[in-house]
Design a protein around this motif. Structure first.
Motif, PDB file in Angstrom:
ATOM      1  N   ALA A  96       0.832  -1.212   0.000  1.00 41.74           N
ATOM      2  CA  ALA A  96       0.000   0.000   0.000  1.00 41.74           C
ATOM      3  C   ALA A  96       0.861   1.254   0.000  1.00 41.74           C
ATOM      4  O   ALA A  96       0.521   2.261  -0.643  1.00 41.74           O
ATOM      5  N   ASN A  97       1.984   1.211   0.718  1.00 39.97           N
ATOM      6  CA  ASN A  97       2.873   2.377   0.759  1.00 39.97           C
ATOM      7  C   ASN A  97       3.302   2.790  -0.643  1.00 39.97           C
ATOM      8  O   ASN A  97       3.363   3.990  -0.962  1.00 39.97           O
ATOM      9  N   ALA A  98       3.631   1.800  -1.474  1.00 36.95           N
ATOM     10  CA  ALA A  98       4.104   2.125  -2.823  1.00 36.95           C
ATOM     11  C   ALA A  98       3.029   2.869  -3.610  1.00 36.95           C
ATOM     12  O   ALA A  98       3.333   3.802  -4.361  1.00 36.95           O
ATOM     13  N   VAL A  99       1.766   2.477  -3.408  1.00 41.44           N
ATOM     14  CA  VAL A  99       0.659   3.181  -4.063  1.00 41.44           C
ATOM     15  C   VAL A  99       0.599   4.618  -3.552  1.00 41.44           C
ATOM     16  O   VAL A  99       0.547   5.581  -4.332  1.00 41.44           O
ATOM     17  N   ALA A 100       0.636   4.775  -2.226  1.00 40.22           N
ATOM     18  CA  ALA A 100       0.529   6.109  -1.627  1.00 40.22           C
ATOM     19  C   ALA A 100       1.710   6.988  -2.046  1.00 40.22           C
ATOM     20  O   ALA A 100       1.550   8.196  -2.269  1.00 40.22           O
ATOM     21  N   LEU A 101       2.903   6.397  -2.171  1.00 33.89           N
ATOM     22  CA  LEU A 101       4.088   7.164  -2.559  1.00 33.89           C
ATOM     23  C   LEU A 101       3.991   7.672  -4.001  1.00 33.89           C
ATOM     24  O   LEU A 101       4.693   8.610  -4.376  1.00 33.89           O
ATOM     25  N   CYS A 102       3.131   7.052  -4.815  1.00 30.54           N
ATOM     26  CA  CYS A 102       2.885   7.553  -6.175  1.00 30.54           C
ATOM     27  C   CYS A 102       1.902   8.735  -6.160  1.00 30.54           C
ATOM     28  O   CYS A 102       1.598   9.296  -7.211  1.00 30.54           O
ATOM     29  N   GLY A 103       1.369   9.059  -4.988  1.00 32.36           N
ATOM     30  CA  GLY A 103       0.334  10.087  -4.910  1.00 32.36           C
ATOM     31  C   GLY A 103      -1.057   9.524  -5.137  1.00 32.36           C
ATOM     32  O   GLY A 103      -2.039  10.256  -5.143  1.00 32.36           O
ATOM     33  N   ALA A 104      -1.142   8.222  -5.326  1.00 38.50           N
ATOM     34  CA  ALA A 104      -2.428   7.564  -5.568  1.00 38.50           C
ATOM     35  C   ALA A 104      -3.003   7.053  -4.248  1.00 38.50           C
ATOM     36  O   ALA A 104      -2.362   7.154  -3.196  1.00 38.50           O
ATOM     37  N   THR A 105      -4.220   6.511  -4.305  1.00 35.44           N
ATOM     38  CA  THR A 105      -4.909   6.052  -3.101  1.00 35.44           C
ATOM     39  C   THR A 105      -5.026   4.529  -3.121  1.00 35.44           C
ATOM     40  O   THR A 105      -5.616   3.982  -4.053  1.00 35.44           O
ATOM     41  N   PRO A 106      -4.475   3.867  -2.106  1.00 35.50           N
ATOM     42  CA  PRO A 106      -4.735   2.423  -2.027  1.00 35.50           C
ATOM     43  C   PRO A 106      -6.171   2.179  -1.574  1.00 35.50           C
ATOM     44  O   PRO A 106      -6.634   2.782  -0.612  1.00 35.50           O
ATOM     45  N   VAL A 107      -6.854   1.307  -2.298  1.00 37.33           N
ATOM     46  CA  VAL A 107      -8.215   0.911  -1.928  1.00 37.33           C
ATOM     47  C   VAL A 107      -8.140  -0.556  -1.539  1.00 37.33           C
ATOM     48  O   VAL A 107      -7.710  -1.391  -2.325  1.00 37.33           O
ATOM     49  N   PHE A 108      -8.538  -0.837  -0.295  1.00 44.81           N
ATOM     50  CA  PHE A 108      -8.309  -2.169   0.254  1.00 44.81           C
ATOM     51  C   PHE A 108      -9.468  -3.107  -0.046  1.00 44.81           C
ATOM     52  O   PHE A 108     -10.623  -2.765   0.189  1.00 44.81           O
ATOM     53  N   ALA A 109      -9.115  -4.302  -0.531  1.00 47.69           N
ATOM     54  CA  ALA A 109     -10.137  -5.306  -0.819  1.00 47.69           C
ATOM     55  C   ALA A 109      -9.872  -6.542   0.034  1.00 47.69           C
ATOM     56  O   ALA A 109      -8.758  -6.752   0.528  1.00 47.69           O
ATOM     57  N   VAL A 309       8.596 -18.768  15.325  1.00 49.37           N
ATOM     58  CA  VAL A 309       7.311 -18.643  14.645  1.00 49.37           C
ATOM     59  C   VAL A 309       7.062 -17.162  14.360  1.00 49.37           C
ATOM     60  O   VAL A 309       7.521 -16.288  15.088  1.00 49.37           O
ATOM     61  N   GLY A 310       6.370 -16.875  13.271  1.00 44.89           N
ATOM     62  CA  GLY A 310       6.083 -15.480  12.920  1.00 44.89           C
ATOM     63  C   GLY A 310       4.599 -15.272  12.728  1.00 44.89           C
ATOM     64  O   GLY A 310       3.853 -16.224  12.495  1.00 44.89           O
ATOM     65  N   VAL A 311       4.166 -14.022  12.852  1.00 38.12           N
ATOM     66  CA  VAL A 311       2.772 -13.690  12.556  1.00 38.12           C
ATOM     67  C   VAL A 311       2.758 -12.676  11.421  1.00 38.12           C
ATOM     68  O   VAL A 311       3.147 -11.527  11.586  1.00 38.12           O
ATOM     69  N   TYR A 312       2.368 -13.149  10.258  1.00 38.84           N
ATOM     70  CA  TYR A 312       2.272 -12.309   9.060  1.00 38.84           C
ATOM     71  C   TYR A 312       0.841 -12.382   8.563  1.00 38.84           C
ATOM     72  O   TYR A 312       0.455 -13.382   8.006  1.00 38.84           O
ATOM     73  N   TYR A 313       0.039 -11.369   8.883  1.00 39.62           N
ATOM     74  CA  TYR A 313       0.374 -10.099   9.493  1.00 39.62           C
ATOM     75  C   TYR A 313      -0.620  -9.860  10.607  1.00 39.62           C
ATOM     76  O   TYR A 313      -1.808 -10.104  10.401  1.00 39.62           O
ATOM     77  N   PRO A 314      -0.187  -9.355  11.754  1.00 43.44           N
ATOM     78  CA  PRO A 314      -1.092  -9.254  12.909  1.00 43.44           C
ATOM     79  C   PRO A 314      -2.121  -8.131  12.764  1.00 43.44           C
ATOM     80  O   PRO A 314      -3.192  -8.207  13.361  1.00 43.44           O
ATOM     81  N   THR A 315      -1.796  -7.097  11.986  1.00 47.72           N
ATOM     82  CA  THR A 315      -2.725  -5.975  11.816  1.00 47.72           C
ATOM     83  C   THR A 315      -2.951  -5.736  10.330  1.00 47.72           C
ATOM     84  O   THR A 315      -1.992  -5.522   9.595  1.00 47.72           O
ATOM     85  N   PRO A 316      -4.212  -5.778   9.889  1.00 48.75           N
ATOM     86  CA  PRO A 316      -4.471  -5.449   8.479  1.00 48.75           C
ATOM     87  C   PRO A 316      -3.939  -4.043   8.175  1.00 48.75           C
ATOM     88  O   PRO A 316      -4.018  -3.148   9.027  1.00 48.75           O
ATOM     89  N   VAL A 317      -3.406  -3.872   6.971  1.00 47.91           N
ATOM     90  CA  VAL A 317      -2.758  -2.588   6.639  1.00 47.91           C
ATOM     91  C   VAL A 317      -3.718  -1.404   6.834  1.00 47.91           C
ATOM     92  O   VAL A 317      -3.314  -0.351   7.322  1.00 47.91           O
ATOM     93  N   HIS A 318      -5.005  -1.590   6.502  1.00 46.56           N
ATOM     94  CA  HIS A 318      -5.931  -0.453   6.615  1.00 46.56           C
ATOM     95  C   HIS A 318      -6.179  -0.051   8.069  1.00 46.56           C
ATOM     96  O   HIS A 318      -6.674   1.044   8.334  1.00 46.56           O
ATOM     97  N   LEU A 320      -3.588  -0.021  10.320  1.00 43.32           N
ATOM     98  CA  LEU A 320      -2.336   0.535  10.851  1.00 43.32           C
ATOM     99  C   LEU A 320      -2.490   2.040  11.023  1.00 43.32           C
ATOM    100  O   LEU A 320      -3.233   2.685  10.278  1.00 43.32           O
ATOM    101  N   PRO A 321      -1.775   2.631  12.002  1.00 48.46           N
ATOM    102  CA  PRO A 321      -1.876   4.074  12.208  1.00 48.46           C
ATOM    103  C   PRO A 321      -1.617   4.888  10.933  1.00 48.46           C
ATOM    104  O   PRO A 321      -2.213   5.945  10.734  1.00 48.46           O
ATOM    105  N   ALA A 322      -0.764   4.367  10.057  1.00 47.82           N
ATOM    106  CA  ALA A 322      -0.450   5.105   8.826  1.00 47.82           C
ATOM    107  C   ALA A 322      -1.673   5.260   7.921  1.00 47.82           C
ATOM    108  O   ALA A 322      -1.723   6.173   7.099  1.00 47.82           O
ATOM    109  N   TYR A 323      -2.658   4.369   8.058  1.00 47.49           N
ATOM    110  CA  TYR A 323      -3.846   4.429   7.196  1.00 47.49           C
ATOM    111  C   TYR A 323      -5.128   4.641   7.999  1.00 47.49           C
ATOM    112  O   TYR A 323      -5.988   5.407   7.600  1.00 47.49           O
TER     113      TYR A 323
END
Ligand SMILES: *Cc1c(COP(=O)(O)O)cnc(C)c1O
Length: 369
Positions: A96-109, A309-318, A320-323
């Motif tokens: 999503a960051n890469a989308v936002a860095l283009c000036g565009a809007t990530p739309v989460f599905a 063991v890992g947790v990928y991913y514990p918080t959906p990107v939408h 996260l505080p950034a979004y």
């Protein structure tokens, strides 16, 4: 030391990821260092040509990270201000960051509950007049449903990008990840299926887009001091490329070992379902991801047993505080609450795989049901 002290000692830690870097990588990097030519040059060009062979001959441009590959690929494909790009929320934030860095809007599905990749039906429901592209992620090393997503893109006149950062050598119906969309991005971060330390690759269907990526990578210059556009410095070093060429030769072996490890885990795990592989897909097991209702307690128990063991991913990107979008993606929410990933990397020893299996079975028996 008493016996009980020995018995309560934490067992040897099994790392969640372990890059395999050996004498061939060291020799390749040393030869670059001896040559004195350290920044983007002959090794980078050779790495690009060799990587092209694993993505159906498409033109490849090497950059300094997977994030840069996503960002430059989308910019070169024309994504910018006012555009919407549909992405999963169940992914690493870089998508999503890469989308936002283009000036565009990530739309989460939302995603499919079994494969964790974008759900084409839900993608269709969030298309608007501003949608410019769809960017599926081949999550955990399994290709997203590309036939459906490419068809959807064609129907609505949308570009299709691929976040293939976890999917080196994965295929779907014989087509390699990276060869479906207009632009694809790979990562060579140390935890990925092959590494250059830091690094990425942009794969382009259109040579005109590839040339634009080359310009963006190098301050907008093809000819020195004749800058054609405003660009970045996201070049790959010669050391990284030399290492990448060796890793690429070893990648089929790494992948076979990942698949073998995944088969052993699937066979041995008694109380969780093995990852579901979509018909026609060749999974490369960047992660071996299972789910357990009492996930956090299971993770704690496994960590106490020395299992990385890992947790990928514990918080959906939408979320996260950034979004911080107030959006309901129910399948994503359940996945984020229940998934855990067991070590599957090619450096695992047979006794470590046995330990992972027995620790997981007993933790889930005690806690996860
Ligand atoms: C690793 C990764 C990235 C970013 O790659 P970097 O090389 O770390 O910049 C992007 N998307 C996904 C899904 C990844 O796993």
């Amino acid at each position: 030391m008493t016996t009980s002290t020995v018995l309560t000692t934490t067992p040897r830690f099994i790392a969640p990821a372990h890059p395999l870097v050996g004498p061939d990588e060291r020799a390749a990097v040393e030869s670059v260092l001896r040559s004195g030519a350290l920044a983007q040059g002959a090794e980078v060009a050779a790495f690009e040509a060799e990587f092209a062979e694993v993505v159906d001959g498409r033109e490849c441009v090497a950059v300094n990270s997977g994030t840069s590959a996503l960002h430059l690929g989308m910019l070169a494909a024309g994504i910018g201000l006012g555009d919407e790009v549909i992405v999963p929320s169940f992914t690493f934030a870089a998508t999503a960051n890469a989308v936002a860095l283009c000036g565009a809007t990530p739309v989460f599905a939302d995603i499919d509950p079994e494969t964790y990749c974008l759900d084409p039906a839900h993608v269709g429901s969030v298309i608007t007049a501003r949608t410019a592209a769809i960017m599926p992620v081949h999550l955990f090393g399994q290709p997203a449903p590309m036939a459906e997503l490419v068809a959807l893109g064609q129907r609505h006149g949308l570009a299709v990008f691929e976040d293939a950062c976890q999917a080196h050598l994965a295929t779907l119906d014989g087509t390699p990840a990276g060869a479906f969309g207009d632009v694809a991005a790979f990562s060579f971060y140390p935890t990925k299926n092959m590494t250059t330390g830091e690094g990425g690759m942009v794969v382009c269907a259109d040579p005109v887009v590839a040339r634009r990526v080359r310009l963006l990578r190098n301050q907008g210059m093809e000819k020195r001091y004749a800058n054609e556009l405003v660009g970045f410095n996201t070049r790959m070093t010669e050391m990284a490329a030399a290492m990448g060429r060796v890793q690429l030769r070893r990648l089929p072996g790494f992948t076979a070992t990942r698949r073998h490890n995944a088969a052993l885990l699937s066979e041995g795990l008694a109380r969780v379902s093995a990852p579901v592989v979509r018909p026609g897909a060749a999974h490369v097991y960047h992660q071996f991801t299972v789910r357990a209702p009492e996930r956090d307690r299971v993770v704690e128990a496994l960590q106490a047993d020395g299992i990385g063991v890992g947790v990928y991913y514990p918080t959906p990107v939408h979320r996260l505080p950034a979004y911080s979008e107030d959006l309901d993606l129910p399948v994503t929410a359940v996945a984020a609450a229940e998934v855990l990933s067991l070590p599957v990397h090619p450096a695992l020893l047979p006794d470590e795989i046995d330990r992972i299996i027995s620790a997981t079975n007993s933790a889930i028996e005690r806690l996860g049901r």
